[in-house]
Design a protein around this motif. Structure first.
Motif, PDB file in Angstrom:
ATOM      1  N   GLY A  26      -9.625   9.391  10.249  1.00  0.00           N
ATOM      2  CA  GLY A  26      -8.668   8.572  10.138  1.00  0.00           C
ATOM      3  C   GLY A  26      -7.754   8.561   8.899  1.00  0.00           C
ATOM      4  N   LYS A  27      -8.001   9.354   7.853  1.00  0.00           N
ATOM      5  CA  LYS A  27      -7.036   9.441   6.630  1.00  0.00           C
ATOM      6  C   LYS A  27      -5.787   9.932   6.910  1.00  0.00           C
ATOM      7  CE  LYS A  27     -11.190  10.372   3.555  1.00  0.00           C
ATOM      8  NZ  LYS A  27     -11.756  11.234   2.474  1.00  0.00           N
ATOM      9  N   ILE A  28      -4.916   9.166   6.078  1.00  0.00           N
ATOM     10  CA  ILE A  28      -3.474   9.440   6.197  1.00  0.00           C
ATOM     11  C   ILE A  28      -3.055  10.282   4.788  1.00  0.00           C
ATOM     12  CG2 ILE A  28      -1.201   8.643   6.458  1.00  0.00           C
ATOM     13  CD1 ILE A  28      -3.029   8.558   8.809  1.00  0.00           C
ATOM     14  N   SER A  29      -2.156  11.323   4.794  1.00  0.00           N
ATOM     15  CA  SER A  29      -1.815  11.986   3.541  1.00  0.00           C
ATOM     16  C   SER A  29      -0.406  11.743   3.449  1.00  0.00           C
ATOM     17  CB  SER A  29      -2.123  13.463   3.522  1.00  0.00           C
ATOM     18  OG  SER A  29      -1.276  14.136   4.734  1.00  0.00           O
ATOM     19  N   LEU A  30      -0.129  11.859   2.174  1.00  0.00           N
ATOM     20  CA  LEU A  30       1.539  11.858   1.751  1.00  0.00           C
ATOM     21  C   LEU A  30       1.568  12.795   0.719  1.00  0.00           C
ATOM     22  CD1 LEU A  30       2.408   7.966   1.528  1.00  0.00           C
ATOM     23  CD2 LEU A  30       3.254   9.672   3.330  1.00  0.00           C
TER      24      LEU A  30
ATOM     25  N   GLU B 144      15.429   6.769   2.015  1.00  0.00           N
ATOM     26  CA  GLU B 144      15.594   5.626   2.903  1.00  0.00           C
ATOM     27  C   GLU B 144      14.346   4.967   3.318  1.00  0.00           C
ATOM     28  OE1 GLU B 144      17.067   8.514   3.509  1.00  0.00           O
ATOM     29  OE2 GLU B 144      19.261   8.074   3.700  1.00  0.00           O
ATOM     30  N   PHE B 145      13.113   5.712   3.312  1.00  0.00           N
ATOM     31  CA  PHE B 145      11.915   5.048   3.310  1.00  0.00           C
ATOM     32  C   PHE B 145      11.641   4.108   2.178  1.00  0.00           C
ATOM     33  CE2 PHE B 145       7.073   5.594   2.943  1.00  0.00           C
ATOM     34  CZ  PHE B 145       6.970   4.727   4.018  1.00  0.00           C
ATOM     35  N   ARG B 146      11.897   4.416   0.980  1.00  0.00           N
ATOM     36  CA  ARG B 146      11.801   3.615  -0.484  1.00  0.00           C
ATOM     37  C   ARG B 146      12.554   2.489  -0.183  1.00  0.00           C
ATOM     38  NH1 ARG B 146      11.248   8.379  -4.677  1.00  0.00           N
ATOM     39  NH2 ARG B 146       9.453   8.145  -5.211  1.00  0.00           N
ATOM     40  N   GLY B 147      13.803   2.535   0.147  1.00  0.00           N
ATOM     41  CA  GLY B 147      14.770   1.318   0.449  1.00  0.00           C
ATOM     42  C   GLY B 147      13.879   0.272   1.309  1.00  0.00           C
ATOM     43  N   LEU B 148      13.195   0.721   2.360  1.00  0.00           N
ATOM     44  CA  LEU B 148      12.936   0.076   3.668  1.00  0.00           C
ATOM     45  C   LEU B 148      11.517  -0.469   2.950  1.00  0.00           C
ATOM     46  CD1 LEU B 148      12.830  -1.316   6.211  1.00  0.00           C
ATOM     47  CD2 LEU B 148      11.458   0.473   7.167  1.00  0.00           C
ATOM     48  N   LEU B 149      10.889  -0.016   2.235  1.00  0.00           N
ATOM     49  CA  LEU B 149       9.584  -0.524   1.597  1.00  0.00           C
ATOM     50  C   LEU B 149       9.840  -1.830   0.550  1.00  0.00           C
ATOM     51  CD1 LEU B 149       7.588   2.749   0.870  1.00  0.00           C
ATOM     52  CD2 LEU B 149       7.067   0.828   2.732  1.00  0.00           C
ATOM     53  N   SER B 150      10.946  -1.374  -0.146  1.00  0.00           N
ATOM     54  CA  SER B 150      11.475  -2.553  -1.242  1.00  0.00           C
ATOM     55  C   SER B 150      11.814  -3.822  -0.418  1.00  0.00           C
ATOM     56  CB  SER B 150      12.694  -2.111  -2.112  1.00  0.00           C
ATOM     57  OG  SER B 150      12.258  -1.145  -2.622  1.00  0.00           O
TER      58      SER B 150
ATOM     59  N   ASN C 250       7.288  -9.500   2.230  1.00  0.00           N
ATOM     60  CA  ASN C 250       5.982  -9.836   2.410  1.00  0.00           C
ATOM     61  C   ASN C 250       5.370  -9.586   4.044  1.00  0.00           C
ATOM     62  OD1 ASN C 250       3.276 -10.291   1.638  1.00  0.00           O
ATOM     63  ND2 ASN C 250       3.508 -12.433   2.121  1.00  0.00           N
ATOM     64  N   LEU C 251       6.110  -8.373   4.553  1.00  0.00           N
ATOM     65  CA  LEU C 251       5.767  -7.907   5.937  1.00  0.00           C
ATOM     66  C   LEU C 251       4.950  -6.840   5.847  1.00  0.00           C
ATOM     67  CD1 LEU C 251       9.292  -9.142   7.549  1.00  0.00           C
ATOM     68  CD2 LEU C 251       7.107 -10.310   7.749  1.00  0.00           C
ATOM     69  N   PRO C 252       4.225  -6.692   6.779  1.00  0.00           N
ATOM     70  CA  PRO C 252       3.528  -5.338   7.129  1.00  0.00           C
ATOM     71  C   PRO C 252       4.467  -4.128   7.942  1.00  0.00           C
ATOM     72  CG  PRO C 252       2.759  -6.710   8.853  1.00  0.00           C
ATOM     73  CD  PRO C 252       3.538  -7.568   7.742  1.00  0.00           C
TER      74      PRO C 252
ATOM     75  N   VAL D 149       0.885  -1.195   0.017  1.00  0.00           N
ATOM     76  CA  VAL D 149       0.165   0.108   0.068  1.00  0.00           C
ATOM     77  C   VAL D 149       0.850   1.291  -0.111  1.00  0.00           C
ATOM     78  CG1 VAL D 149      -1.576   1.230   1.116  1.00  0.00           C
ATOM     79  CG2 VAL D 149      -1.819  -1.293   1.224  1.00  0.00           C
ATOM     80  N   LEU D 150       1.744   1.215   0.955  1.00  0.00           N
ATOM     81  CA  LEU D 150       2.593   2.568   0.845  1.00  0.00           C
ATOM     82  C   LEU D 150       3.677   2.507  -0.111  1.00  0.00           C
ATOM     83  CD1 LEU D 150       3.538   2.230   4.968  1.00  0.00           C
ATOM     84  CD2 LEU D 150       2.100   3.741   3.710  1.00  0.00           C
ATOM     85  N   ALA D 151       4.341   1.388  -0.954  1.00  0.00           N
ATOM     86  CA  ALA D 151       5.021   1.523  -2.145  1.00  0.00           C
ATOM     87  C   ALA D 151       4.231   1.731  -3.076  1.00  0.00           C
ATOM     88  CB  ALA D 151       5.372  -0.076  -2.337  1.00  0.00           C
ATOM     89  N   GLU D 152       3.071   1.627  -3.465  1.00  0.00           N
ATOM     90  CA  GLU D 152       2.114   2.143  -4.502  1.00  0.00           C
ATOM     91  C   GLU D 152       1.794   3.533  -4.207  1.00  0.00           C
ATOM     92  OE1 GLU D 152      -1.236  -0.179  -4.618  1.00  0.00           O
ATOM     93  OE2 GLU D 152      -0.388  -2.043  -5.551  1.00  0.00           O
ATOM     94  N   ALA D 153       1.857   3.978  -3.146  1.00  0.00           N
ATOM     95  CA  ALA D 153       1.553   5.791  -3.024  1.00  0.00           C
ATOM     96  C   ALA D 153       2.983   6.349  -3.246  1.00  0.00           C
ATOM     97  CB  ALA D 153       1.447   5.629  -1.053  1.00  0.00           C
ATOM     98  N   VAL D 154       3.909   5.817  -2.653  1.00  0.00           N
ATOM     99  CA  VAL D 154       5.288   6.706  -3.065  1.00  0.00           C
ATOM    100  C   VAL D 154       5.494   6.698  -4.503  1.00  0.00           C
ATOM    101  CG1 VAL D 154       6.052   6.776  -0.568  1.00  0.00           C
ATOM    102  CG2 VAL D 154       6.854   4.977  -2.438  1.00  0.00           C
ATOM    103  N   VAL D 155       5.407   5.803  -5.290  1.00  0.00           N
ATOM    104  CA  VAL D 155       5.578   5.729  -6.502  1.00  0.00           C
ATOM    105  C   VAL D 155       5.144   7.041  -7.448  1.00  0.00           C
ATOM    106  CG1 VAL D 155       3.795   4.440  -7.568  1.00  0.00           C
ATOM    107  CG2 VAL D 155       5.699   3.807  -8.485  1.00  0.00           C
ATOM    108  N   HIS D 156       4.024   7.508  -6.854  1.00  0.00           N
ATOM    109  CA  HIS D 156       3.649   8.744  -7.502  1.00  0.00           C
ATOM    110  C   HIS D 156       4.810  10.131  -7.311  1.00  0.00           C
ATOM    111  CE1 HIS D 156      -0.149   7.064  -8.638  1.00  0.00           C
ATOM    112  NE2 HIS D 156      -0.083   6.550  -7.352  1.00  0.00           N
ATOM    113  N   PHE D 157       5.699   9.746  -6.400  1.00  0.00           N
ATOM    114  CA  PHE D 157       6.637  10.862  -6.370  1.00  0.00           C
ATOM    115  C   PHE D 157       7.889  10.768  -7.127  1.00  0.00           C
ATOM    116  CE2 PHE D 157       4.311  10.634  -2.115  1.00  0.00           C
ATOM    117  CZ  PHE D 157       3.688  11.950  -2.262  1.00  0.00           C
TER     118      PHE D 157
END
Length: 245
Positions: free
Chosen positions: A141-145, A187-193, A199-201, A118-126
């Motif tokens: 409860g919405k979260i923005s990036l 660094e965030f992208r690296g951890l998401l990869s 396959n961990l949350p 979910v987060l990886a698909e979100a940051v791909v837009h940047f």
């Protein structure tokens, strides 16, 4: 086995802790209650150079053998490839003290947990060149990036990308209303990869701007912590300091 690293500016700290069951074979060099833990440091570029071109390694390497030779001050990485080919890398190391960042996830006011996808698909837009991203909380409860813009007066002159994620896209949401933090996207992208491949949350623990954000991955055989500095906020500078970090 633990692997820890910190960047030159000490704004990012990463820790990977592997349980013995993570490996097909694990033999500690010393055993017993009086045995001392051995710690050493190696040059990051030399270590990562052994594992460059991961897609090729996945196809050609069957096993990786890691040997520590304290007397020779060498870390041996042996790649056992197809057709009986073995590649051996001898890396020099130095003994060192324990490398550890001071943080406590229990003292963070906000906590998010979501599938890494979910987060990886979100940051791909940047864009890849974007340095920092701002994570914020909104109503319901919405979260923005959003891409970070240093001067708010320049918003009308620059392209701003902002995404909103609904609460039901997260496994758990417990955040302080109106909170936000800005941290390094690379660094965030690296951890998401890594999280996607494992396959961990991913769980995000954070507090007010200027306090560290802590990303964690937990499994029965693996424990990962990534601690990143966040940009301070002028509006929060007059508030009482947080107990974390």
């Amino acid at each position: 086995l633990s692997l820890r690293a910190v960047n030159s500016s000490r704004s990012a700290f990463a820790s990977f802790l592997f349980a013995p069951l993570f490996f097909q074979l694990y033999e500690p060099g010393s055993a017993g209650p009086d045995a001392q833990l051995f710690r050493c440091k190696v040059h990051m570029k030399s270590f990562l150079g052994v594992f460059r071109s991961l897609p090729s390694l996945d196809k050609s390497v069957g096993k990786c053998l890691i040997l520590l030779k304290p007397r020779a001050s060498r870390l041996v990485l042996q790649l056992q490839c197809k057709y009986g080919v073995t590649k051996t890398h001898n890396l020099a190391f130095q003994e060192c003290e324990r490398l550890q960042a001071v943080f406590d996830t229990q003292r963070c006011a906000s906590r998010l947990c979501a599938p890494a996808r979910v987060l990886a698909e979100a940051v791909v837009h940047f864009p890849p060149t974007l340095a920092e991203v701002t994570l914020g909380t909104g109503p319901g409860g919405k979260i923005s990036l959003r891409n970070y813009v240093e001067d708010e007066a320049e918003l009308s002159k620059r392209m701003v990308t902002e995404l909103w994620l609904a609460e039901d896209e997260f496994q758990s949401v417990a955040v302080a209303p109106g909170s936000h933090i800005t941290f390094c996207l690379r660094e965030f992208r690296g951890l998401l990869s890594f999280a996607e491949a494992s396959n961990l949350p991913l769980t995000i623990h954070f507090d007010e701007p200027g306090r560290p954000v802590i990303f964690t991955l937990d499994d029965t055989v693996l424990e990962v912590h990534l601690v990143l500095a966040t940009l301070s906020d002028l509006e929060s500078s007059s508030q009482s300091p947080s107990t974390n970090g």
